[in-house]
Design a protein around this motif. Structure first.
Motif, mmCIF file in Angstrom:
data_model
loop_
_atom_site.group_PDB
_atom_site.id
_atom_site.type_symbol
_atom_site.label_atom_id
_atom_site.label_comp_id
_atom_site.label_asym_id
_atom_site.label_seq_id
_atom_site.Cartn_x
_atom_site.Cartn_y
_atom_site.Cartn_z
ATOM 1 N N ILE A 4 -18.955 -30.375 -47.151
ATOM 2 C CA ILE A 4 -17.976 -30.191 -48.226
ATOM 3 C C ILE A 4 -16.597 -30.013 -47.593
ATOM 4 O O ILE A 4 -16.358 -29.063 -46.863
ATOM 5 N N GLN A 5 -15.693 -30.952 -47.876
ATOM 6 C CA GLN A 5 -14.372 -30.907 -47.270
ATOM 7 C C GLN A 5 -13.255 -30.821 -48.300
ATOM 8 O O GLN A 5 -12.095 -31.084 -47.985
ATOM 9 N N TYR A 6 -13.561 -30.434 -49.509
ATOM 10 C CA TYR A 6 -12.545 -30.296 -50.538
ATOM 11 C C TYR A 6 -11.695 -29.058 -50.273
ATOM 12 O O TYR A 6 -12.211 -27.994 -49.941
ATOM 13 N N VAL A 7 -10.404 -29.184 -50.433
ATOM 14 C CA VAL A 7 -9.481 -28.077 -50.169
ATOM 15 C C VAL A 7 -9.738 -26.913 -51.116
ATOM 16 O O VAL A 7 -9.625 -25.747 -50.733
ATOM 17 N N ASN A 8 -10.114 -27.192 -52.327
ATOM 18 C CA ASN A 8 -10.325 -26.145 -53.326
ATOM 19 C C ASN A 8 -11.585 -25.329 -53.102
ATOM 20 O O ASN A 8 -11.842 -24.378 -53.825
ATOM 21 N N THR A 9 -12.388 -25.700 -52.104
ATOM 22 C CA THR A 9 -13.625 -24.981 -51.826
ATOM 23 C C THR A 9 -13.384 -23.775 -50.929
ATOM 24 O O THR A 9 -14.115 -22.795 -50.987
ATOM 25 N N TYR A 10 -12.338 -23.826 -50.100
ATOM 26 C CA TYR A 10 -12.132 -22.817 -49.063
ATOM 27 C C TYR A 10 -10.831 -22.043 -49.278
ATOM 28 O O TYR A 10 -9.912 -22.508 -49.931
ATOM 29 N N ILE A 11 -10.792 -20.849 -48.681
ATOM 30 C CA ILE A 11 -9.555 -20.058 -48.720
ATOM 31 C C ILE A 11 -8.610 -20.569 -47.642
ATOM 32 O O ILE A 11 -9.004 -21.301 -46.731
ATOM 33 N N ASN A 12 -7.359 -20.149 -47.715
ATOM 34 C CA ASN A 12 -6.355 -20.522 -46.732
ATOM 35 C C ASN A 12 -6.571 -19.685 -45.466
ATOM 36 O O ASN A 12 -6.551 -18.453 -45.529
ATOM 37 N N PRO A 13 -6.745 -20.293 -44.301
ATOM 38 C CA PRO A 13 -7.011 -19.512 -43.083
ATOM 39 C C PRO A 13 -5.758 -18.908 -42.440
ATOM 40 O O PRO A 13 -5.872 -18.077 -41.542
ATOM 41 N N ILE A 14 -4.570 -19.277 -42.882
ATOM 42 C CA ILE A 14 -3.346 -18.805 -42.232
ATOM 43 C C ILE A 14 -3.168 -17.287 -42.363
ATOM 44 O O ILE A 14 -2.855 -16.617 -41.373
ATOM 45 N N PRO A 15 -3.345 -16.668 -43.547
ATOM 46 C CA PRO A 15 -3.213 -15.197 -43.602
ATOM 47 C C PRO A 15 -4.195 -14.476 -42.682
ATOM 48 O O PRO A 15 -3.840 -13.473 -42.065
ATOM 49 N N SER A 16 -5.398 -14.993 -42.563
ATOM 50 C CA SER A 16 -6.372 -14.366 -41.661
ATOM 51 C C SER A 16 -5.915 -14.450 -40.221
ATOM 52 O O SER A 16 -6.049 -13.490 -39.448
ATOM 53 N N GLY A 17 -5.371 -15.591 -39.835
ATOM 54 C CA GLY A 17 -4.844 -15.749 -38.479
ATOM 55 C C GLY A 17 -3.660 -14.836 -38.215
ATOM 56 O O GLY A 17 -3.520 -14.274 -37.122
ATOM 57 N N LEU A 18 -2.790 -14.681 -39.222
ATOM 58 C CA LEU A 18 -1.650 -13.777 -39.076
ATOM 59 C C LEU A 18 -2.103 -12.328 -38.927
ATOM 60 O O LEU A 18 -1.537 -11.565 -38.133
ATOM 61 N N VAL A 19 -3.115 -11.940 -39.675
ATOM 62 C CA VAL A 19 -3.638 -10.579 -39.578
ATOM 63 C C VAL A 19 -4.220 -10.341 -38.194
ATOM 64 O O VAL A 19 -3.951 -9.316 -37.556
ATOM 65 N N LEU A 20 -5.005 -11.284 -37.709
ATOM 66 C CA LEU A 20 -5.612 -11.139 -36.388
ATOM 67 C C LEU A 20 -4.544 -11.035 -35.299
ATOM 68 O O LEU A 20 -4.619 -10.181 -34.412
ATOM 69 N N THR A 21 -3.536 -11.881 -35.365
ATOM 70 C CA THR A 21 -2.444 -11.833 -34.397
ATOM 71 C C THR A 21 -1.676 -10.526 -34.503
ATOM 72 O O THR A 21 -1.320 -9.907 -33.489
ATOM 73 N N GLY A 22 -1.426 -10.070 -35.720
ATOM 74 C CA GLY A 22 -0.714 -8.816 -35.923
ATOM 75 C C GLY A 22 -1.465 -7.620 -35.379
ATOM 76 O O GLY A 22 -0.857 -6.688 -34.825
ATOM 77 N N ILE A 23 -2.773 -7.615 -35.517
ATOM 78 C CA ILE A 23 -3.583 -6.517 -34.983
ATOM 79 C C ILE A 23 -3.458 -6.451 -33.476
ATOM 80 O O ILE A 23 -3.290 -5.371 -32.890
ATOM 81 N N VAL A 24 -3.509 -7.585 -32.816
ATOM 82 C CA VAL A 24 -3.379 -7.624 -31.357
ATOM 83 C C VAL A 24 -2.007 -7.098 -30.933
ATOM 84 O O VAL A 24 -1.888 -6.295 -30.001
ATOM 85 N N VAL A 25 -0.961 -7.525 -31.620
ATOM 86 C CA VAL A 25 0.388 -7.077 -31.284
ATOM 87 C C VAL A 25 0.541 -5.581 -31.549
ATOM 88 O O VAL A 25 1.120 -4.851 -30.737
ATOM 89 N N SER A 26 0.014 -5.087 -32.662
ATOM 90 C CA SER A 26 0.186 -3.672 -32.990
ATOM 91 C C SER A 26 -0.580 -2.769 -32.025
ATOM 92 O O SER A 26 -0.116 -1.663 -31.723
ATOM 93 N N VAL A 27 -1.716 -3.227 -31.531
ATOM 94 C CA VAL A 27 -2.442 -2.435 -30.526
ATOM 95 C C VAL A 27 -1.612 -2.338 -29.250
ATOM 96 O O VAL A 27 -1.513 -1.264 -28.636
ATOM 97 N N SER A 28 -0.982 -3.435 -28.864
ATOM 98 C CA SER A 28 -0.135 -3.423 -27.667
ATOM 99 C C SER A 28 1.080 -2.520 -27.854
ATOM 100 O O SER A 28 1.435 -1.749 -26.950
ATOM 101 N N VAL A 29 1.716 -2.601 -29.000
ATOM 102 C CA VAL A 29 2.886 -1.770 -29.277
ATOM 103 C C VAL A 29 2.496 -0.297 -29.322
ATOM 104 O O VAL A 29 3.206 0.569 -28.788
ATOM 105 N N THR A 30 1.349 0.012 -29.914
ATOM 106 C CA THR A 30 0.880 1.396 -29.968
ATOM 107 C C THR A 30 0.599 1.923 -28.574
ATOM 108 O O THR A 30 0.957 3.074 -28.249
ATOM 109 N N ALA A 31 -0.013 1.123 -27.727
ATOM 110 C CA ALA A 31 -0.287 1.550 -26.356
ATOM 111 C C ALA A 31 1.016 1.827 -25.606
ATOM 112 O O ALA A 31 1.124 2.829 -24.880
#
Length: 127
Positions: free
Chosen positions: A70-97
């Motif tokens: 199934i390759q219809y766009v309407n079947t899946y969520i947008n992966p960009i917010p998830s990628g931004l969250v993952l990247t932000g978590i990595v950056v915030s852990v570094s900044v906190t350290a």
């Protein structure tokens, strides 16, 4: 009489994120203790990640992994917010350290975590 409308209930995740951001921001502004300021910044970070995750989720859609061809766009969520969250978590852990390591150095030198007292001592030293 209904106190909150249907939009309030359907957007509860975003509203919780905004309240958490306000709590973290107030903590960052009004606390004198450096550890408490770091905690406030982490609360703000977490609220932004919650907000992005809430905006990226669409009810009834799947994770963006192609299954059964199934390759219809309407079947899946947008992966960009998830990628931004993952990247932000990595950056915030570094900044906190980094912030915690600087806080430890300040404590070793001035024997306090009170930002006003550290500022007063810096003025006395002429720095």
């Amino acid at each position: 009489m209904l106190l909150f409308g249907a939009n309030f209930i359907s957007n509860i995740g975003e509203e919780v994120a905004m309240v958490l951001f306000g709590i973290g921001f107030a903590n960052l502004l009004f606390q004198k203790n450096l550890i408490k300021k770091i905690i406030g910044l982490n609360i703000m970070d977490s609220s932004v990640y919650l907000f992005l995750a809430e905006k990226g989720y669409i009810e009834g859609r799947l994770a963006p992994i192609v299954v059964n061809g199934i390759q219809y766009v309407n079947t899946y969520i947008n992966p960009i917010p998830s990628g931004l969250v993952l990247t932000g978590i990595v950056v915030s852990v570094s900044v906190t350290a980094l912030m915690l390591s600087l806080t430890v150095r300040l404590y070793r030198r001035y024997h306090t975590l009170d930002l006003d007292e550290i500022s007063a001592r810096l003025k006395k030293e002429g720095l």
